[in-house]
Write a protein that holds these residues in place. Structure first.
Motif, short mmCIF file in Angstrom:
data_model
loop_
_atom_site.label_atom_id
_atom_site.label_comp_id
_atom_site.label_asym_id
_atom_site.label_seq_id
_atom_site.Cartn_x
_atom_site.Cartn_y
_atom_site.Cartn_z
N ARG A 66 0.94 -1.34 -0.05
CA ARG A 66 -0.08 0.18 0.03
C ARG A 66 0.79 1.16 -0.16
O ARG A 66 1.70 1.34 0.89
N PHE A 67 0.44 2.03 -0.89
CA PHE A 67 1.69 3.30 -0.82
C PHE A 67 0.59 4.51 -0.73
O PHE A 67 1.38 5.77 -0.52
N LEU A 68 -0.50 4.44 -0.68
CA LEU A 68 -1.47 5.60 -0.23
C LEU A 68 -2.88 5.21 0.45
O LEU A 68 -3.26 4.20 0.14
N THR A 69 -3.03 6.26 1.34
CA THR A 69 -4.52 5.87 2.00
C THR A 69 -5.35 7.21 1.91
O THR A 69 -4.39 7.92 2.57
N ASP A 70 -6.24 7.60 1.60
CA ASP A 70 -7.06 8.80 1.59
C ASP A 70 -7.85 9.01 2.64
O ASP A 70 -8.63 10.06 2.64
N THR A 71 -7.84 8.19 3.62
CA THR A 71 -8.98 8.23 4.62
C THR A 71 -8.21 8.44 6.17
O THR A 71 -8.93 8.76 7.01
N ALA A 72 -6.86 8.21 6.16
CA ALA A 72 -5.95 8.53 7.30
C ALA A 72 -5.76 9.73 7.79
O ALA A 72 -5.72 10.53 6.76
N LYS A 73 -5.48 9.76 8.85
CA LYS A 73 -5.11 11.50 9.60
C LYS A 73 -3.59 11.54 9.62
O LYS A 73 -2.80 10.59 8.94
N VAL A 74 -3.32 12.98 9.64
CA VAL A 74 -1.87 13.27 9.58
C VAL A 74 -1.31 12.31 10.73
O VAL A 74 -1.59 12.34 11.73
N GLY A 75 -0.07 11.91 10.39
CA GLY A 75 0.74 11.05 11.41
C GLY A 75 0.63 9.76 11.26
O GLY A 75 1.53 8.95 11.84
N TYR A 76 -0.29 9.06 10.50
CA TYR A 76 -0.63 7.74 10.31
C TYR A 76 0.65 7.07 9.76
O TYR A 76 0.90 7.50 8.61
N THR A 77 1.13 5.91 10.12
CA THR A 77 2.32 5.31 9.60
C THR A 77 1.75 3.77 9.13
O THR A 77 1.05 3.31 10.06
N TRP A 78 2.69 3.30 8.28
CA TRP A 78 2.44 1.83 7.87
C TRP A 78 3.61 1.34 7.23
O TRP A 78 4.35 2.16 6.66
N GLU A 79 3.75 0.21 7.11
CA GLU A 79 5.22 -0.41 6.46
C GLU A 79 4.81 -1.50 5.51
O GLU A 79 3.53 -2.08 5.30
N SER A 80 5.52 -1.45 4.38
CA SER A 80 5.52 -2.49 3.36
C SER A 80 6.02 -3.72 3.64
O SER A 80 6.86 -4.12 4.51
N PRO A 81 5.64 -4.92 3.00
CA PRO A 81 6.15 -6.30 3.30
C PRO A 81 7.76 -5.87 2.71
O PRO A 81 7.95 -5.02 1.82
N ALA A 82 8.57 -6.92 3.11
CA ALA A 82 10.03 -6.98 2.79
C ALA A 82 10.13 -7.67 1.51
O ALA A 82 9.53 -8.63 1.30
N MET A 83 11.25 -7.29 0.83
CA MET A 83 11.45 -7.69 -0.43
C MET A 83 12.78 -8.06 -0.74
O MET A 83 13.75 -7.29 -0.06
N ASP A 84 13.27 -8.95 -1.49
CA ASP A 84 14.74 -9.26 -1.42
C ASP A 84 15.42 -8.53 -2.70
O ASP A 84 14.69 -8.46 -3.79
N VAL A 85 16.42 -7.73 -2.20
CA VAL A 85 16.87 -6.95 -3.16
C VAL A 85 18.28 -6.82 -3.25
O VAL A 85 18.94 -7.44 -2.37
N LYS A 86 19.19 -6.23 -4.21
CA LYS A 86 20.51 -6.03 -4.15
C LYS A 86 20.90 -4.61 -4.31
O LYS A 86 20.40 -4.05 -5.30
N ILE A 87 21.68 -4.17 -3.53
CA ILE A 87 22.11 -2.49 -3.42
C ILE A 87 23.57 -2.61 -3.64
O ILE A 87 24.19 -3.39 -2.77
N ASP A 88 24.21 -2.13 -4.67
CA ASP A 88 25.59 -2.30 -4.93
C ASP A 88 26.08 -3.78 -4.91
O ASP A 88 25.39 -4.70 -5.67
N ALA A 89 26.90 -4.47 -4.17
CA ALA A 89 27.29 -5.71 -4.05
C ALA A 89 26.44 -6.52 -2.98
O ALA A 89 26.66 -7.89 -2.94
N ASP A 90 25.57 -6.08 -2.20
CA ASP A 90 24.98 -6.59 -1.28
C ASP A 90 23.51 -7.03 -1.26
O ASP A 90 22.78 -6.15 -1.69
N TRP A 91 23.23 -8.47 -1.11
CA TRP A 91 21.99 -8.74 -1.05
C TRP A 91 21.24 -8.47 0.30
O TRP A 91 22.02 -8.77 1.35
N GLY A 92 19.87 -8.29 0.14
CA GLY A 92 19.45 -8.27 1.45
C GLY A 92 17.84 -7.97 1.37
O GLY A 92 17.13 -8.26 0.45
N LYS A 93 17.29 -7.48 2.62
CA LYS A 93 15.85 -7.16 2.60
C LYS A 93 15.76 -5.61 2.63
O LYS A 93 16.18 -4.97 3.32
#
Length: 352
Positions: free
Chosen positions: A243-270
């Motif tokens: 979820r990248f947007l919700t139009d019903t939440a108040k200011v300050g509301y926070t949430w997280e995405s699921p973790a995914m496997d990625v590579k940044i430079d030479a490092d794999w991780g979440k």
């Protein structure tokens, strides 16, 4: 020389003392009361602070003391102030007073007038050289008109067929040099992924993006968790829905995405993204026009390398996305450092 009696001299001295004292007091009071306060409706980042709309708004019913706005003002100098709105749907808001101290204060701005139509309207509150928007829904007698919100048929990320959005990329806010451009098209095509139907957006550089919206005002992407139309990962193993947007939440509301496997430079991780609603019912300028009812969402990209396993998630990038009601993404401001950022700014569009 004419002689002056002690009694006359004493009376004269008292008169002079009283005159000087009164003059000093008058001068002091006139100086303070005559000063005009300096302040702004925006926070330290230049974003409009939340405006709370209080009371019920009913057609053909005059506003009362229960109809007012709570407006945050950051005063930088003391003095007289005046704050007012434009006239919207037969209503307006205004207040004046004296700010004795500096700092953030909440002003109660009283409403006047009488609503005309049962509609939702956007107004602008102004003080000195700053202005911010707010919205009010008016109902018929017996309805539930009140503070700004979202109509059930509204959208902050349109997906209608035939719509398009053209963006320019700028490196550093003050730069006028476009480093790239992108056109995003909604052709009306869809795809079913893991049993879920998504709308397909196709970009001018040949990539497809997958989005959907539910009936609760939540917007989802099936993609990588970095910013819209921008890739910061060197490689990924698979997409995730988040979820990248919700139009019903108040200011300050926070949430997280699921973790995914990625590579940044030479490092794999979440990697995962943390989202926070920074502002609602704001205003923003893009495509040479002023948009109201803008939601600002902060996205923070976190990364945790697989090795060594003792390292926890840390911030890779952070930025703000600006979504306007009925128009979609207006801009992204991705912050690399205190002096470097990348903006994805809307230049032209068509929403069907």
């Amino acid at each position: 020389m004419k002689q002056v009696s002690n009694k006359s001299l004493l009376s004269t001295l008292l008169a002079i003392i009283l005159f000087v004292a009164c003059s000093k007091e008058l001068s002091f009071e006139t100086g303070a009361a005559g000063a005009v306060a300096a302040g702004t409706l925006k926070d330290t980042l230049g974003a409009c602070q939340e405006i709370e709309v209080k009371g019920r708004y009913v057609t053909d019913s005059a506003l009362t003391d229960s109809n007012y706005l709570l407006v945050k003002v950051n005063f930088t100098s003391a003095g007289r102030y005046k704050i007012k709105s434009d006239t919207i749907n037969g209503m307006w808001f205004s207040d004046s007073g004296f700010a004795a101290t500096t700092g953030t204060q909440v002003l109660k701005v009283k409403g006047k007038g009488k609503p005309i139509l049962p509609v939702e309207v956007t107004g602008f509150i102004t003080m000195a050289n700053s202005f911010c928007s707010f919205s009010i829904k008016t109902s018929v007698p017996g309805g539930s008109g009140g503070g700004g919100g979202n109509l059930l048929d509204s959208t902050f990320f349109p997906m209608t067929a035939g719509s398009f959005w053209a963006y320019d990329f700028f490196f550093n806010t003050n730069s006028t040099r476009t480093i790239d451009s992108l056109i995003v098209n909604a052709y009306g095509d869809s795809a079913i992924i893991n049993g879920t139907t998504y709308n397909i957006f196709e970009t001018s550089d040949g990539f497809e993006y997958y989005f959907r919206k539910d009936k609760k005002g939540n917007y989802y992407a099936y993609s990588t968790v970095d910013f819209d139309y921008i890739t910061i990962f060197d490689s990924v193993k698979d997409f995730v829905e988040y979820r990248f947007l919700t139009d019903t939440a108040k200011v300050g509301y926070t949430w997280e995405s699921p973790a995914m496997d990625v590579k940044i430079d030479a490092d794999w991780g979440k990697a995962k993204a943390v989202f926070t609603i920074m502002q609602r019912d704001g205003s923003y300028v893009a495509a040479n026009q002023l948009f109201s009812k803008v939601i600002t969402v902060k996205r923070t990209i976190l990364f945790k390398p697989n090795t060594p396993s003792t390292i926890d998630y840390f911030k890779v990038l952070e930025g703000n996305s600006y979504y306007a009601k009925d128009y979609g993404l207006l801009d992204q401001d991705i912050i690399f450092s205190a002096s470097d950022n990348l903006k994805t700014t809307l230049k032209r569009f068509k929403v069907n």
